[in-house]
Design an enzyme around this catalytic site. Structure first.
Site, PDB file in Angstrom:
ATOM      1  N   LYS A  52       0.848  -1.211   0.000  1.00 38.81           N
ATOM      2  CA  LYS A  52       0.000   0.000   0.000  1.00 38.81           C
ATOM      3  C   LYS A  52       0.875   1.249   0.000  1.00 38.81           C
ATOM      4  O   LYS A  52       0.666   2.175  -0.783  1.00 38.81           O
ATOM      5  CB  LYS A  52      -0.904   0.016   1.228  1.00 38.81           C
ATOM      6  CG  LYS A  52      -1.560   1.372   1.504  1.00 38.81           C
ATOM      7  CD  LYS A  52      -2.424   1.398   2.745  1.00 38.81           C
ATOM      8  CE  LYS A  52      -1.697   1.657   4.012  1.00 38.81           C
ATOM      9  NZ  LYS A  52      -1.357   3.054   4.287  1.00 38.81           N
ATOM     10  N   ASN A  53       1.893   1.264   0.887  1.00 36.22           N
ATOM     11  CA  ASN A  53       2.687   2.490   1.055  1.00 36.22           C
ATOM     12  C   ASN A  53       3.708   2.703  -0.044  1.00 36.22           C
ATOM     13  O   ASN A  53       4.383   3.728  -0.070  1.00 36.22           O
ATOM     14  CB  ASN A  53       3.325   2.513   2.447  1.00 36.22           C
ATOM     15  CG  ASN A  53       2.268   2.661   3.519  1.00 36.22           C
ATOM     16  OD1 ASN A  53       1.116   3.006   3.226  1.00 36.22           O
ATOM     17  ND2 ASN A  53       2.629   2.387   4.756  1.00 36.22           N
ATOM     18  N   ARG A 122      -4.395  11.081   3.542  1.00 38.72           N
ATOM     19  CA  ARG A 122      -3.194  11.869   3.818  1.00 38.72           C
ATOM     20  C   ARG A 122      -2.168  11.734   2.707  1.00 38.72           C
ATOM     21  O   ARG A 122      -1.477  12.673   2.352  1.00 38.72           O
ATOM     22  CB  ARG A 122      -2.546  11.385   5.114  1.00 38.72           C
ATOM     23  CG  ARG A 122      -3.200  11.777   6.364  1.00 38.72           C
ATOM     24  CD  ARG A 122      -2.304  11.374   7.497  1.00 38.72           C
ATOM     25  NE  ARG A 122      -0.929  11.713   7.170  1.00 38.72           N
ATOM     26  CZ  ARG A 122      -0.442  12.946   7.163  1.00 38.72           C
ATOM     27  NH1 ARG A 122      -1.252  13.941   7.420  1.00 38.72           N
ATOM     28  NH2 ARG A 122       0.806  13.178   6.875  1.00 38.72           N
ATOM     29  N   CYS A 146      -4.968  12.701  11.881  1.00 41.09           N
ATOM     30  CA  CYS A 146      -5.791  11.497  11.780  1.00 41.09           C
ATOM     31  C   CYS A 146      -5.791  10.851  13.157  1.00 41.09           C
ATOM     32  O   CYS A 146      -5.248  11.396  14.114  1.00 41.09           O
ATOM     33  CB  CYS A 146      -5.216  10.542  10.728  1.00 41.09           C
ATOM     34  SG  CYS A 146      -3.668   9.843  11.237  1.00 41.09           S
ATOM     35  N   ARG A 151       0.191  14.600  12.452  1.00 41.61           N
ATOM     36  CA  ARG A 151       0.708  14.418  11.092  1.00 41.61           C
ATOM     37  C   ARG A 151       1.084  15.741  10.408  1.00 41.61           C
ATOM     38  O   ARG A 151       0.590  16.089   9.339  1.00 41.61           O
ATOM     39  CB  ARG A 151      -0.279  13.633  10.234  1.00 41.61           C
ATOM     40  CG  ARG A 151      -0.878  12.380  10.839  1.00 41.61           C
ATOM     41  CD  ARG A 151       0.068  11.248  11.110  1.00 41.61           C
ATOM     42  NE  ARG A 151       0.609  10.608   9.954  1.00 41.61           N
ATOM     43  CZ  ARG A 151       0.041   9.591   9.308  1.00 41.61           C
ATOM     44  NH1 ARG A 151      -1.130   9.162   9.697  1.00 41.61           N
ATOM     45  NH2 ARG A 151       0.635   9.034   8.271  1.00 41.61           N
ATOM     46  N   PRO A 152       1.927  16.558  11.020  1.00 43.02           N
ATOM     47  CA  PRO A 152       2.328  17.823  10.375  1.00 43.02           C
ATOM     48  C   PRO A 152       3.137  17.575   9.103  1.00 43.02           C
ATOM     49  O   PRO A 152       3.603  16.453   8.869  1.00 43.02           O
ATOM     50  CB  PRO A 152       3.187  18.502  11.439  1.00 43.02           C
ATOM     51  CG  PRO A 152       3.688  17.399  12.290  1.00 43.02           C
ATOM     52  CD  PRO A 152       2.624  16.350  12.302  1.00 43.02           C
ATOM     53  N   VAL A 153       3.320  18.601   8.300  1.00 45.23           N
ATOM     54  CA  VAL A 153       4.067  18.458   7.041  1.00 45.23           C
ATOM     55  C   VAL A 153       5.158  19.520   6.904  1.00 45.23           C
ATOM     56  O   VAL A 153       5.646  19.806   5.800  1.00 45.23           O
ATOM     57  CB  VAL A 153       3.113  18.521   5.817  1.00 45.23           C
ATOM     58  CG1 VAL A 153       2.222  17.291   5.759  1.00 45.23           C
ATOM     59  CG2 VAL A 153       2.297  19.821   5.834  1.00 45.23           C
ATOM     60  N   LEU A 155       8.238  19.400   7.489  1.00 44.78           N
ATOM     61  CA  LEU A 155       9.502  18.924   6.895  1.00 44.78           C
ATOM     62  C   LEU A 155       9.395  18.917   5.363  1.00 44.78           C
ATOM     63  O   LEU A 155      10.349  19.234   4.652  1.00 44.78           O
ATOM     64  CB  LEU A 155       9.849  17.528   7.418  1.00 44.78           C
ATOM     65  CG  LEU A 155      10.152  17.438   8.920  1.00 44.78           C
ATOM     66  CD1 LEU A 155      10.371  15.990   9.343  1.00 44.78           C
ATOM     67  CD2 LEU A 155      11.370  18.286   9.285  1.00 44.78           C
ATOM     68  N   ASP A 339       4.051   0.360  12.133  1.00 47.53           N
ATOM     69  CA  ASP A 339       2.860  -0.220  11.499  1.00 47.53           C
ATOM     70  C   ASP A 339       2.614  -1.667  11.915  1.00 47.53           C
ATOM     71  O   ASP A 339       1.593  -2.233  11.538  1.00 47.53           O
ATOM     72  CB  ASP A 339       2.981  -0.145   9.967  1.00 47.53           C
ATOM     73  CG  ASP A 339       2.958   1.273   9.478  1.00 47.53           C
ATOM     74  OD1 ASP A 339       3.281   1.513   8.308  1.00 47.53           O
ATOM     75  OD2 ASP A 339       2.634   2.175  10.285  1.00 47.53           O
ATOM     76  N   VAL A 361       7.065   6.657  17.241  1.00 49.08           N
ATOM     77  CA  VAL A 361       6.910   7.325  15.945  1.00 49.08           C
ATOM     78  C   VAL A 361       5.681   8.226  15.914  1.00 49.08           C
ATOM     79  O   VAL A 361       5.750   9.371  15.477  1.00 49.08           O
ATOM     80  CB  VAL A 361       6.869   6.286  14.800  1.00 49.08           C
ATOM     81  CG1 VAL A 361       6.639   6.966  13.453  1.00 49.08           C
ATOM     82  CG2 VAL A 361       8.165   5.471  14.783  1.00 49.08           C
ATOM     83  N   ARG A 431      -9.045   0.331   4.181  1.00 49.50           N
ATOM     84  CA  ARG A 431      -8.052   1.256   3.600  1.00 49.50           C
ATOM     85  C   ARG A 431      -6.765   0.513   3.235  1.00 49.50           C
ATOM     86  O   ARG A 431      -6.111   0.848   2.259  1.00 49.50           O
ATOM     87  CB  ARG A 431      -7.709   2.342   4.631  1.00 49.50           C
ATOM     88  CG  ARG A 431      -8.772   3.385   4.856  1.00 49.50           C
ATOM     89  CD  ARG A 431      -8.198   4.507   5.709  1.00 49.50           C
ATOM     90  NE  ARG A 431      -6.883   4.848   5.210  1.00 49.50           N
ATOM     91  CZ  ARG A 431      -5.840   5.158   6.009  1.00 49.50           C
ATOM     92  NH1 ARG A 431      -5.969   5.155   7.311  1.00 49.50           N
ATOM     93  NH2 ARG A 431      -4.668   5.461   5.496  1.00 49.50           N
TER      94      ARG A 431
END
Ligand code: EPZ
Length: 472
Positions: A52-53, A122, A146, A151-153, A155, A339, A361, A431
């Protein structure tokens, strides 16, 4: 392996409206529940789907290429269906046939993804780097938090600014554009404060078409990052060092068509290994890349299971008579994957002794504890640390899934529990796992997906009830 092909797009393109897949929609998923009659041993072999990832970020990466891209081994997941909608919304033509996805991003009509789609996925934020590299501008709504964290962005944003983009956030949307006559990003040396998977992938994609060399230091080393790099190299990008903590990208003017197969899903594989252990069953799985599961395999061996590599891409798990406790700290790859934390916790609820699980994490990824405790587990949480005291048995109960991997943990616990477990809020599970209940049924598990409110099935007691984890 990949081969570069130059192909004409077959078939009608998928439009955003048409782009429904044969997957349940979120609302349909939430009207259904999984009923699991625990105690049934598993046996046989299970096929692992594409990662998936990887699939999600490679779909975003196809925006870098103005020619045809063919992705193989694409998993049939709700998140993949959503990413198809996001790409279609900016003008990408898509055609899915089974696990083969044909993508053509030659004629991008917009550089803005609609908020209602981005807020559901996301990973759609991944399109900002490729759009900026291809078009010189991009407008992408902030993905928001979520269940597992904020979940900041920042970076991603700071890295794009280092590559020469003007970036500002206005009314929840990230506006990014490149000044200058050719609107082309410029290579830079970037140090990531944290080895963020998404930020590494965003910046690596953006740098493929930038002018000059980009170095990403303290880069994420996850296998999906390496898979993305291999995909981009197959399109003609010049990338070295992916899979290590330093990635060097030399920008090229243009990328070209590609036909590429996605790596197997290491988290799905790890989830099935735990399914074998928690039900005290011997099962095998493929395709799998054992090197992607080093930490998980090491922990399974530590608690007393045996993992056999039957061939380069087939693993077999042989459970221990009983399983002992162990401590886990989630870390960026190659450390123990966050995960797999929830799934492994389910297993440790039935192991002998006390296990300490530290989630480093994500800040809110212990929400499955309350639901596991409803099933008779003995888990206490202090901050980001869970103390799991092994119990003789779990008991089936109605439980609510809170996020993707928590859902998998509840399924695993239900497979080992006495009696029936009913899991609701299945949209989380859909998902990230392709037909999980079908794959488990094929292994002999006693479960079914039914409409919410259906009376639990009256199944005969399991023939060889699974022994609990403890000497009881
Ligand atoms: C990817 O998320 C995966 N998702 C996640 O899988 C996985 O858990 C995660 O990597 C870690 O391995 C996809 O690939 C689609 P990160 P990502 O950026 O990229 C913080 C699953 O279950 N951070 O490495 O979002 C962040 O808040 C999903 O399949 C910042 O602070 O992960 C988190 O605490 C869940 N600022 C930590 O870093 C940033 O700009 C790790 O995030 C970016 C991240």
């Amino acid at each position: 392996m990949y081969k570069v092909t130059k192909r004409i797009m077959e078939g009608k393109p998928i439009t955003p409206a048409q782009n429904s897949s044969n997957l349940s929609t979120s609302s349909e998923s939430d009207e259904q529940v999984l009923q699991i009659w625990g105690g049934q041993p598993l046996k046989g072999h299970v096929k692992i789907s594409g990662a998936k990832n990887s699939a999600l970020v490679l779909m975003a990466g196809s925006l870098l290429c103005p020619d045809d891209c063919r992705l193989r081994n694409v998993p049939g997941l709700a998140d993949v269906a959503r990413m198809r909608q996001i790409l279609a919304a900016v003008g990408v033509k898509l055609q899915q046939n089974g696990d083969v996805l044909d993508i053509n991003a030659s004629n991008l009509i917009d550089a803005q993804a609609p908020y209602e789609l981005v807020s559901q996925l996301r990973a759609s934020f991944f399109i900002i780097g490729p759009l900026l590299a291809r078009l010189g501008f991009a407008k992408v709504p902030l993905p928001g938090g979520c269940a597992i964290g904020a979940r900041p962005v920042e970076l991603h944003v700071r890295g794009l600014q280092a590559l020469g983009a003007e970036v500002h956030i206005d009314h929840g949307t990230v506006h990014a554009y490149v000044k200058g006559p050719n609107r082309r990003l410029k290579g830079a040396k970037i140090y990531l404060d944290y080895p963020s998977v998404g930020a590494t992938e965003t910046l690596m994609m953006a740098a493929t078409l930038a002018e000059g060399e980009t170095v990403i230091e303290n880069a994420a080393q996850e296998p999906e990052v390496a898979d993305l790099a291999n995909f981009c190299r197959a399109m003609g990008a010049n990338i070295q060092g992916a899979g290590t903590n330093t990635i060097v990208i030399s920008g090229v003017p243009r990328l070209h068509a590609v036909d590429y197969s996605i790596i197997p899903d290491r988290i799905e594989a790890g989830t099935f290994l735990v399914a074998g252990a928690i039900t005290h069953s011997e099962i095998s799985l493929s395709p799998v890349i054992p090197d992607h599961l080093t930490a998980v395999i090491a922990k399974l061996k530590t608690i007393g299971a045996t993992i056999i590599a039957e061939s380069p891409d087939i693993l077999r798990i042989v459970p221990g008579q009983t399983h002992s406790a162990t401590d886990i700290e989630t870390l960026p790859y190659p450390g123990f994957p966050t995960d797999m934390q929830a799934q492994f916790m389910a297993l440790l609820t039935l192991s002998n002794g006390d296990s300490l699980i530290k989630e480093t994490v994500f800040e809110n990824r212990l929400r499955h504890v309350a639901e596991l405790n409803r099933m008779g587990a003995d888990i206490r949480v202090k901050g980001n640390v869970a103390i799991v005291r092994g119990v003789a048995r779990l008991s089936g109960a109605p439980v609510v899934a809170t996020d993707l991997r928590a859902s998998a943990a509840l399924v695993l616990a239900g497979l080992a529990a006495d009696g029936v477990t009913t899991i609701s809020s299945l949209h989380h599970l859909d998902r990230g796992y392709e037909q999980l209940e079908v794959k488990l049924q094929k292994l002999g598990a006693n479960l079914r997906r039914v409409k919410e409110g259906t009376e639990p099935m009256i199944a005969e007691a399991p023939v060889n009830p699974v022994r609990s984890g403890l000497n009881c």
